[in-house]
Motif scaffolding. Structure first.
Motif, PDB file in Angstrom:
ATOM      1  N   LYS A  50       6.171  19.955 -15.173  1.00  0.00           N
ATOM      2  CA  LYS A  50       6.576  18.628 -14.719  1.00  0.00           C
ATOM      3  C   LYS A  50       8.087  18.604 -14.463  1.00  0.00           C
ATOM      4  O   LYS A  50       8.558  18.092 -13.448  1.00  0.00           O
ATOM      5  CB  LYS A  50       6.193  17.598 -15.802  1.00  0.00           C
ATOM      6  CG  LYS A  50       6.376  16.143 -15.414  1.00  0.00           C
ATOM      7  CD  LYS A  50       5.235  15.652 -14.556  1.00  0.00           C
ATOM      8  CE  LYS A  50       5.528  14.417 -13.730  1.00  0.00           C
ATOM      9  NZ  LYS A  50       6.481  13.469 -14.248  1.00  0.00           N
ATOM     10  N   GLU A  54      10.001  17.899 -10.851  1.00  0.00           N
ATOM     11  CA  GLU A  54      11.018  16.856 -10.672  1.00  0.00           C
ATOM     12  C   GLU A  54      12.350  17.446 -10.225  1.00  0.00           C
ATOM     13  O   GLU A  54      13.016  16.917  -9.335  1.00  0.00           O
ATOM     14  CB  GLU A  54      11.195  16.065 -11.980  1.00  0.00           C
ATOM     15  CG  GLU A  54      10.012  15.149 -12.279  1.00  0.00           C
ATOM     16  CD  GLU A  54      10.037  14.583 -13.697  1.00  0.00           C
ATOM     17  OE1 GLU A  54      10.998  14.853 -14.446  1.00  0.00           O
ATOM     18  OE2 GLU A  54       9.088  13.867 -14.053  1.00  0.00           O
TER      19      GLU A  54
ATOM     20  N   GLU B   3      13.055   9.818 -26.011  1.00  0.00           N
ATOM     21  CA  GLU B   3      13.843  10.663 -25.114  1.00  0.00           C
ATOM     22  C   GLU B   3      15.300  10.212 -25.137  1.00  0.00           C
ATOM     23  O   GLU B   3      15.593   9.045 -25.385  1.00  0.00           O
ATOM     24  CB  GLU B   3      13.286  10.615 -23.686  1.00  0.00           C
ATOM     25  CG  GLU B   3      11.901  11.205 -23.591  1.00  0.00           C
ATOM     26  CD  GLU B   3      11.604  11.851 -22.243  1.00  0.00           C
ATOM     27  OE1 GLU B   3      12.485  11.903 -21.377  1.00  0.00           O
ATOM     28  OE2 GLU B   3      10.457  12.303 -22.079  1.00  0.00           O
ATOM     29  N   GLU B  54      11.211   8.128 -15.306  1.00  0.00           N
ATOM     30  CA  GLU B  54      10.491   9.315 -15.752  1.00  0.00           C
ATOM     31  C   GLU B  54      10.373   9.353 -17.280  1.00  0.00           C
ATOM     32  O   GLU B  54       9.316   9.674 -17.827  1.00  0.00           O
ATOM     33  CB  GLU B  54      11.203  10.586 -15.251  1.00  0.00           C
ATOM     34  CG  GLU B  54      11.034  10.767 -13.742  1.00  0.00           C
ATOM     35  CD  GLU B  54      11.959  11.843 -13.171  1.00  0.00           C
ATOM     36  OE1 GLU B  54      12.703  12.479 -13.949  1.00  0.00           O
ATOM     37  OE2 GLU B  54      11.917  12.056 -11.955  1.00  0.00           O
ATOM     38  N   LEU B  57       7.727   7.072 -18.746  1.00  0.00           N
ATOM     39  CA  LEU B  57       6.346   7.543 -18.566  1.00  0.00           C
ATOM     40  C   LEU B  57       5.887   8.334 -19.788  1.00  0.00           C
ATOM     41  O   LEU B  57       4.722   8.360 -20.129  1.00  0.00           O
ATOM     42  CB  LEU B  57       6.248   8.448 -17.329  1.00  0.00           C
ATOM     43  CG  LEU B  57       6.286   7.766 -15.964  1.00  0.00           C
ATOM     44  CD1 LEU B  57       6.206   8.808 -14.866  1.00  0.00           C
ATOM     45  CD2 LEU B  57       5.133   6.765 -15.846  1.00  0.00           C
ATOM     46  N   ARG B  58       6.821   9.019 -20.426  1.00  0.00           N
ATOM     47  CA  ARG B  58       6.473   9.911 -21.541  1.00  0.00           C
ATOM     48  C   ARG B  58       6.745   9.305 -22.905  1.00  0.00           C
ATOM     49  O   ARG B  58       6.066   9.618 -23.877  1.00  0.00           O
ATOM     50  CB  ARG B  58       7.276  11.211 -21.435  1.00  0.00           C
ATOM     51  CG  ARG B  58       6.900  12.126 -20.292  1.00  0.00           C
ATOM     52  CD  ARG B  58       7.820  13.334 -20.248  1.00  0.00           C
ATOM     53  NE  ARG B  58       9.196  12.927 -19.984  1.00  0.00           N
ATOM     54  CZ  ARG B  58       9.841  13.151 -18.835  1.00  0.00           C
ATOM     55  NH1 ARG B  58       9.254  13.805 -17.860  1.00  0.00           N
ATOM     56  NH2 ARG B  58      11.072  12.727 -18.670  1.00  0.00           N
TER      57      ARG B  58
END
Lengths: 411, 411
Positions: A50, A54, B3, B54, B57-58
């Motif tokens: 992933k 990206e 993150e 991004e 999303l995680r």
């Protein structure tokens, strides 16, 4: 545009600090490449793929480090095979390289190490001359993807010797020239103000970077162009202008630590130095002794943390300590002159200050320091106040100030 | 899952090494959170928004650092307004906080600094007690996005005191307990082999991490669960097992630097120490003097880089240097005993070795060192060979070995 992907659980649990990326950023910048993003991910196939997806949307080059060890938790190689639709094949040259390395180290290879010779079929293999994990270079739709080890020594060697030159050739980058000027004694924000007009007048093909570090600011002028000679001339002209603006505040026209500059001057003039340290606690000596070959010029140090050592070992006057305090011009000067005499050196540098967090007074706050440097002919003693920083920060700033005064004394 | 997004050109040009992320990773781990990815991007609105998209999303939590300065290149705050569809409004409490900070520092605020009191309307504002940039906490669809300064001191303070406690409350995390055991003298790979069986037998709710650093390996056992008391008991039992496997190789049952352990022992027993350093060049003194309060126990150091200082200042026998060489058991012992006498301390530690890169012989290669520690009653002198590491690495390893021997002598 380039992106870096660092792979490894150890970064995401904070076990190691990622110093690789900063080193790579500096070297890529110097070679004329821009970095768009740095991404750190776990040793986890889907996440790696992933991140690659990206990164390839934004960048022409993706440099991956880590995850190339022989143990089962390292999966970068297998993941790249899946990503590029290829498989691992045995590469005899890699095996030979590993055998050579093990031979030099007088170590014995085991089965796990031998598995390092399995590499993806559809890629260019670059030999790792410092370790057992080979470097793989993939190309896809004009873009370049490189996977290399995360071991700093191995990564640095292959980046400098192989990857950067290949990237420059691949992308036909223009000539890049850098010139660094080092300034001491002007805080970065003030320096930026003084240089605003000049900076705005710089031609578009020249770029200025500020790199501050404990009181020193490195100014790096970089230029990119086809004509290396003209570029060099243009940069040298700007350095002359900078000289006329900043004058004495510039202490070096090259990118070299001040202790290295001191070492070279001492060595060429055959002079020796000693240090007498109180608040810096041996850090000036430590910084000097990190330089290989320094034993030609550096004889030794007295860390006189307690006053009785200032008196007994450096000959500081007990009465002056009583009268002026241990953190005073008188004591700093006597420490430097005492060190020079006792250790029989041409030059000496001394520090006495209040590192904190306690011990400050309204008159002599935490962060106050006296520094003295002396030669046979001359003694310079000055006071600084480095503010209420953390102890470590105070010690580093004091060490830098002492080294700068020593550099000034040598001339 | 959490993150981290670090924002700032300075990381992507390699001007600074991102030490923040590693620190945050450790603290988040300790608090029971997992880190999925670390992303570093430029001060560039579109790129920041893309990275946020991004990450969300995680992850359930995105912690952003940097880009909060008052100058025009810092755009994190404006970008977050755009991202969350809100606008900047004046916040009097932030202004008051900034005024207080400036008052303490005896500095004068300018217009730029005042602009720091403008904050996004739709968010929770957390005061920054160590600097002028406020912290903003957004919530969106059950996820948390926090923006905080990149200045390490400010980030660390607010993470420890505000962000982590709030995250634990928000996500109702279970109790987390850590226990660190420190091992010296067994390389990480050997240690892992010796512990394989025990490690495999650990219950699923306990996790082991290896944290190596210049010869020391910290073993951290972590556990998560609802019953804090039972958890603690379970971990203590495992520590007992570890003790029976590793015995004397464990030198500490807490996460504390060895110099701090030494300091506490010296202080409680009223003992003083001095150092006599050759190849470590003052680094032992430097490490000790980083500890606040060490002046109670540490009196001073002689860095005797040149042999004449070993003779004149520490009383080493010139004949022994001639006969056995400066890197020898005899000289190390005499340096330690000399330091103890000359600086009138209860204990002393001495080093003499070959830091390289040159100066090695087949008999005494680069990396060879003799270390001696002594008290009134006892002297221990040992040799090590730390291999042909880089000079800096050799100095750090030697320093660590010397500190470990001193710790052993104190008992």
């Amino acid at each position: 545009m380039i992106e870096i992907i660092t792979i490894g659980d150890e970064i995401l649990i904070g076990q190691i600090v990622d110093t690789n990326s900063a080193w790579m950023a500096v070297e890529l910048n110097k070679a004329g490449f821009q970095l768009a993003q740095i991404t750190s991910v776990h040793d986890e196939a889907d996440h790696i793929k992933k991140a690659l997806d990206e990164a390839l949307l934004r960048a022409d080059v993706v440099l991956m480090t880590g995850g190339l060890g022989p143990t089962k938790d390292d999966i970068t190689k297998q993941t790249l095979c899946e990503y590029f639709g290829t498989k691992l094949v045995f590469n005899p040259e890699v095996l030979e390289n590993i055998q050579q390395i093990y031979h030099t180290r007088q170590s014995v290879m085991n089965e796990l190490t031998k598995s390092q010779a399995m590499v993806p079929e559809k890629c260019t293999v670059i030999q790792n001359r410092a370790g057992s994990a080979p470097i793989t270079w993939f190309e896809k739709e004009g873009k370049v993807i490189v996977s290399m080890p995360g071991v700093p020594l191995e990564m640095k060697k292959v980046m400098s010797e192989e990857i950067i030159p290949r990237l420059q050739k691949h992308f036909k980058t223009p000539a890049i020239i850098h010139k660094t000027v080092q300034v001491y004694g002007i805080p970065e924000s003030q320096l930026a103000l003084r240089l605003t007009e000049w900076e705005n007048s710089l031609p578009e093909y020249l770029h200025l970077a500020y790199l501050p570090n404990f009181g020193i600011v490195k100014l790096r002028i970089s230029g990119a162009g086809q004509d290396k000679y003209k570029l060099e001339e243009a940069i040298n002209q700007q350095v002359e202008t900078l000289k006329s603006i900043l004058g004495e505040s510039i202490f070096a026209y090259e990118d070299k630590p001040v202790e290295k500059i001191i070492y070279e001057k001492l060595k060429s003039s055959g002079l020796t130095v000693s240090t007498a340290e109180s608040c810096t606690g041996g850090n000036i000596a430590h910084r000097l002794t990190l330089i290989p070959g320094i034993s030609d010029c550096f004889k030794g140090t007295v860390v006189a943390y307690h006053n009785e050592l200032k008196i007994n070992m450096l000959g500081v006057s007990a009465q002056d300590i009583e009268q002026y305090g241990a953190v005073s011009s008188q004591v700093a000067t006597q420490m430097a002159e005492g060190a020079r005499k006792v250790m029989q050196t041409d030059l000496a540098v001394a520090t006495t200050g209040i590192a904190g967090p306690t011990g400050g007074t309204p008159e002599k706050p935490v962060g106050a320091i006296w520094i003295s440097v002396c030669s046979r002919e001359r003694t310079i003693t000055r006071s600084y106040v480095f503010g209420n920083f953390a102890r470590e920060n105070f010690i580093e700033r004091s060490t830098m100030a002492a080294l700068m005064m020593l550099n000034e004394l040598i001339g």
